[in-house]
Design a protein around this motif. Structure first.
Motif, PDB file in Angstrom:
ATOM      1  N   PRO A 119       0.808  -1.228   0.000  1.00 21.09           N
ATOM      2  CA  PRO A 119       0.000   0.000   0.000  1.00 21.09           C
ATOM      3  C   PRO A 119       0.837   1.272   0.000  1.00 21.09           C
ATOM      4  O   PRO A 119       0.401   2.304  -0.495  1.00 21.09           O
ATOM      5  N   ALA A 120       2.050   1.187   0.556  1.00 23.70           N
ATOM      6  CA  ALA A 120       2.897   2.379   0.608  1.00 23.70           C
ATOM      7  C   ALA A 120       3.310   2.832  -0.787  1.00 23.70           C
ATOM      8  O   ALA A 120       3.530   4.020  -1.024  1.00 23.70           O
ATOM      9  N   ALA A 121       3.404   1.898  -1.730  1.00 23.45           N
ATOM     10  CA  ALA A 121       3.756   2.273  -3.096  1.00 23.45           C
ATOM     11  C   ALA A 121       2.635   3.084  -3.733  1.00 23.45           C
ATOM     12  O   ALA A 121       2.872   4.127  -4.357  1.00 23.45           O
ATOM     13  N   GLU A 122       1.387   2.619  -3.571  1.00 23.15           N
ATOM     14  CA  GLU A 122       0.256   3.358  -4.134  1.00 23.15           C
ATOM     15  C   GLU A 122       0.116   4.714  -3.463  1.00 23.15           C
ATOM     16  O   GLU A 122      -0.189   5.716  -4.124  1.00 23.15           O
ATOM     17  N   ALA A 123       0.347   4.755  -2.146  1.00 18.51           N
ATOM     18  CA  ALA A 123       0.250   6.030  -1.435  1.00 18.51           C
ATOM     19  C   ALA A 123       1.266   7.031  -1.973  1.00 18.51           C
ATOM     20  O   ALA A 123       0.967   8.220  -2.133  1.00 18.51           O
ATOM     21  N   GLN A 124       2.468   6.558  -2.270  1.00 15.55           N
ATOM     22  CA  GLN A 124       3.494   7.456  -2.816  1.00 15.55           C
ATOM     23  C   GLN A 124       3.116   7.941  -4.210  1.00 15.55           C
ATOM     24  O   GLN A 124       3.316   9.115  -4.550  1.00 15.55           O
ATOM     25  N   ALA A 125       2.532   7.055  -5.024  1.00 16.10           N
ATOM     26  CA  ALA A 125       2.096   7.467  -6.363  1.00 16.10           C
ATOM     27  C   ALA A 125       1.031   8.543  -6.288  1.00 16.10           C
ATOM     28  O   ALA A 125       1.084   9.555  -7.006  1.00 16.10           O
ATOM     29  N   ARG A 126       0.064   8.350  -5.428  1.00 23.35           N
ATOM     30  CA  ARG A 126      -1.012   9.332  -5.309  1.00 23.35           C
ATOM     31  C   ARG A 126      -0.505  10.635  -4.717  1.00 23.35           C
ATOM     32  O   ARG A 126      -0.970  11.718  -5.081  1.00 23.35           O
ATOM     33  N   ALA A 127       0.464  10.531  -3.812  1.00 20.80           N
ATOM     34  CA  ALA A 127       1.038  11.751  -3.240  1.00 20.80           C
ATOM     35  C   ALA A 127       1.785  12.550  -4.312  1.00 20.80           C
ATOM     36  O   ALA A 127       1.732  13.781  -4.337  1.00 20.80           O
ATOM     37  N   LEU A 155       2.531   5.445 -13.468  1.00 23.01           N
ATOM     38  CA  LEU A 155       3.691   5.753 -12.636  1.00 23.01           C
ATOM     39  C   LEU A 155       4.389   4.452 -12.237  1.00 23.01           C
ATOM     40  O   LEU A 155       3.778   3.582 -11.605  1.00 23.01           O
ATOM     41  N   PRO A 156       5.681   4.306 -12.582  1.00 19.99           N
ATOM     42  CA  PRO A 156       6.448   3.166 -12.079  1.00 19.99           C
ATOM     43  C   PRO A 156       7.017   3.504 -10.699  1.00 19.99           C
ATOM     44  O   PRO A 156       7.491   4.622 -10.476  1.00 19.99           O
ATOM     45  N   LEU A 157       6.962   2.569  -9.785  1.00 22.18           N
ATOM     46  CA  LEU A 157       7.492   2.797  -8.439  1.00 22.18           C
ATOM     47  C   LEU A 157       8.469   1.687  -8.070  1.00 22.18           C
ATOM     48  O   LEU A 157       8.235   0.512  -8.387  1.00 22.18           O
ATOM     49  N   ARG A 158       9.536   2.081  -7.396  1.00 22.36           N
ATOM     50  CA  ARG A 158      10.575   1.130  -7.028  1.00 22.36           C
ATOM     51  C   ARG A 158      10.889   1.271  -5.541  1.00 22.36           C
ATOM     52  O   ARG A 158      11.021   2.393  -5.023  1.00 22.36           O
ATOM     53  N   GLU A 159      11.010   0.145  -4.868  1.00 14.98           N
ATOM     54  CA  GLU A 159      11.326   0.168  -3.438  1.00 14.98           C
ATOM     55  C   GLU A 159      12.788   0.538  -3.250  1.00 14.98           C
ATOM     56  O   GLU A 159      13.674   0.047  -3.950  1.00 14.98           O
ATOM     57  N   GLN A 160      13.054   1.402  -2.279  1.00 21.63           N
ATOM     58  CA  GLN A 160      14.403   1.862  -1.997  1.00 21.63           C
ATOM     59  C   GLN A 160      15.070   1.001  -0.928  1.00 21.63           C
ATOM     60  O   GLN A 160      14.425   0.171  -0.280  1.00 21.63           O
ATOM     61  N   ASP A 161      16.355   1.218  -0.747  1.00 23.52           N
ATOM     62  CA  ASP A 161      17.107   0.409   0.219  1.00 23.52           C
ATOM     63  C   ASP A 161      16.570   0.529   1.633  1.00 23.52           C
ATOM     64  O   ASP A 161      16.670  -0.410   2.433  1.00 23.52           O
ATOM     65  N   ASP A 162      15.992   1.700   1.957  1.00 25.23           N
ATOM     66  CA  ASP A 162      15.471   1.896   3.312  1.00 25.23           C
ATOM     67  C   ASP A 162      14.037   1.392   3.474  1.00 25.23           C
ATOM     68  O   ASP A 162      13.414   1.600   4.527  1.00 25.23           O
ATOM     69  N   GLY A 163      13.492   0.758   2.427  1.00 29.21           N
ATOM     70  CA  GLY A 163      12.136   0.221   2.512  1.00 29.21           C
ATOM     71  C   GLY A 163      11.063   1.160   2.032  1.00 29.21           C
ATOM     72  O   GLY A 163       9.902   0.763   1.902  1.00 29.21           O
ATOM     73  N   SER A 164      11.416   2.415   1.757  1.00 30.26           N
ATOM     74  CA  SER A 164      10.433   3.369   1.238  1.00 30.26           C
ATOM     75  C   SER A 164      10.264   3.151  -0.269  1.00 30.26           C
ATOM     76  O   SER A 164      11.029   2.426  -0.910  1.00 30.26           O
TER      77      SER A 164
END
Length: 548
Positions: free
Chosen positions: A60-68, A144-153
């Motif tokens: 869900p955090a990925a979708e939240a970041q896209a919408r943000a 929007l493509p989203l990729r997880e970062q090393d810190d989990g964000s």
């Protein structure tokens, strides 16, 4: 998916907030909920995902970041949007040049469900509505493509094609405009209308009868400038002028009075007002402040706030889910995934539904959400009020949206005109006219406008109850700013949450005799305190019998 925190507060009778603290704002946001007004970003944002989100599927955090990201872009918070990407510097430069170069003001986005890819990335599709100043809307789909970062964000994995699928290192977009043709128009009595005499009609006359500014967005080679394809064109509507002035439904006196009311009472804020005839939907006045630029009165996309309770009440009355005399408690707070609230000192234990309506009690309305099916509010809006059907008023217009709620929190918000519900003064003036007459008439600005709408009339008993509730809101409730005006005025106030860094929009709808009026004042804080004085000024100026 929409989550609201600390929902919109009820209106005080004097239009002010209770207490001395600065206004707290609800609908805290990380996520874009739907459409945003093209003049100023009017959108509710979600703080995370709803409490009923599926545990399986993409993070869900990925979708939240896209919408943000889209929320920041729509609100022109470009540095913030860029910071949510993997290449902030490049992203901000591109976002700046794309918006400015194509004269885009207030882009609007609607997201679809996220897709989890095999490589661990997530894609969030979206539809863009890009208002090109003075021309119209350019719509397209991207993702929007989203990729997880090393810190989990999660961050938006920056690429030019996320802005538009055909934007690349070798091709860009170019806007070309053609000189607009002048249009002569008269009001319903034959009096000449012009932008000089009625400045607020400038964006209306430019598109009247389909004779508006023309232009196109082309995809061109970045080096040679050669056009590779035309993405969209504007101004191809039919010409209704036939060499003579366009006769409109407007009334020059009502139009002038509406413009004076906005100038005197809107205090320089962005605002819009529509007055129309109840018995046939003909538009008497369509005014915008500022006067030039975007026609927010007919094309704006706003959350209607508590003025939408007219539709919610209709839906409840139609299925006998509540009666005006029923006890429906009005507590200070109600939690549905997130906490909704009324004004700090506003609660009415043992209140009747009549009191809930006249005092605009959010928590009471939300408590009745289980008495309506998930799609029932939208169905009532479409079937009885024509909202969401295609209108042909004579100029471009936005005709409303009432999506099916995605979770219980969004359903709660929809009951009070928030969530993803979108309207504008034209729509809400029509809603008011339908409520007090029982019959929807497509609003019209020119004689003989095409009408493809199909609606059902409200039962006479429901109309009688709505009229009584609207009148009581003036005599005993939050619309007492209109008390003392002759003619048995009925009204409903509204306060619509926008975002964490913007004040609420103020709304007021009213009817008197054969005229219905709706006004929105952006960042007006409350309806009674901002839109109320505008409407009072208008009705106090115009005689009761001057509806054309």
């Amino acid at each position: 998916m929409t989550v609201h925190v600390d929902g919109p507060r009820n209106e005080r009778r004097d239009g002010r907030r209770h207490g001395n603290r600065p206004p707290s704002r609800g609908l805290r946001a990380l996520a874009l909920t739907g459409l945003v007004t093209a003049a100023a970003t009017v959108v509710a944002y979600a703080a995370g995902l709803g409490p009923f989100a599926d545990a399986d599927g993409p993070d869900p955090a990925a979708e939240a970041q896209a919408r943000a990201f889209l929320a920041d872009w729509s609100a022109n918070r470009l540095p913030s949007a860029a910071a949510r990407t993997t290449r902030p510097g490049t992203a901000q430069e591109v976002l700046d040049s794309f918006t400015d170069g194509l004269d885009i003001e207030g882009p609007e986005f609607t997201t679809a469900g996220p897709v989890e890819n095999g490589d661990g990335t997530v894609t969030v599709p979206f539809t863009a509505r890009m208002p090109v100043t003075g021309l119209g809307i350019w719509s397209y789909r991207s993702a929007l493509p989203l990729r997880e970062q090393d810190d989990g964000s999660w961050k938006v994995d920056w690429t030019l094609s996320l802005i538009h699928p055909r934007l690349s290192g070798t091709a860009k977009f170019r806007l070309e405009r053609e000189e607009a043709r002048s249009v002569e128009a008269t009001d319903r009595h034959g009096a000449l209308l012009s932008a000089d005499r009625h400045p607020s009609l400038s964006p209306v006359l430019a598109h009247l009868g389909g004779v508006g500014p023309r232009g196109a967005v082309h995809l061109v080679d970045r080096v040679t400038g050669e056009v590779e394809r035309t993405e969209t064109t504007f101004g191809k509507n039919r010409d209704l002028t036939a060499g003579k002035p366009v006769r409109t439904t407007l009334d020059a006196d009502w139009q002038a009075a509406a413009e004076r009311a906005l100038a005197a009472r809107a205090r320089g804020r962005n605002a819009a007002l529509v007055a129309l005839r109840v018995d046939d939907g003909e538009i008497l006045a369509l005014a915008n402040s500022p006067a030039s630029g975007f026609n927010r009165a007919a094309s704006g996309t706003y959350a209607p706030g508590s003025t939408w309770k007219i539709v919610t009440t209709s839906a409840l009355l139609l299925k006998d889910a509540v009666a005006p005399g029923d006890i429906v408690n009005c507590p200070k707070y109600l939690t549905v995934g997130k906490r909704f609230q009324n004004v700090e000192t506003s609660h009415h234990p043992g209140a009747t539904f009549r009191t809930d309506f006249t005092e605009s009690c959010n928590t009471a309305f939300i408590s009745l959400r289980d008495r309506l099916g998930d799609g029932e509010l939208g169905e009532v809006a479409r079937t009885y009020f024509g909202v969401g059907q295609e209108w042909h008023i004579g100029v471009p217009s936005y005709d409303g949206s009432v999506p099916v709620p995605q979770d219980e929190t969004e359903k709660a918000a929809s009951m009070i005109g928030q969530g993803r519900i979108q309207a504008n003064p034209l729509i809400m003036a029509s809603v008011t006219a339908t409520a007090v007459s029982g019959t929807f008439h497509q609003p019209s600005l020119i004689e003989g406008a095409e009408d493809t709408t199909r609606t059902t009339s409200l039962p006479r008993e429901v109309v009688g109850q709505l009229r009584a509730l609207l009148r009581a809101t003036v005599t005993d409730g939050t619309a007492q700013v209109l008390a003392g005006l002759p003619g048995g005025v009925g009204a409903k106030t509204g306060t619509a949450e926008v975002s964490d860094d913007q004040d609420n929009n103020g709304w007021l709808v009213a009817h008197r005799g054969d005229v219905a009026v709706a006004c929105v004042v952006e960042e007006g804080v409350t309806g009674g305190g901002s839109a109320g004085p505008v409407v009072r000024e208008l009705l106090a100026t115009m005689p009761q019998s001057s509806a054309g």
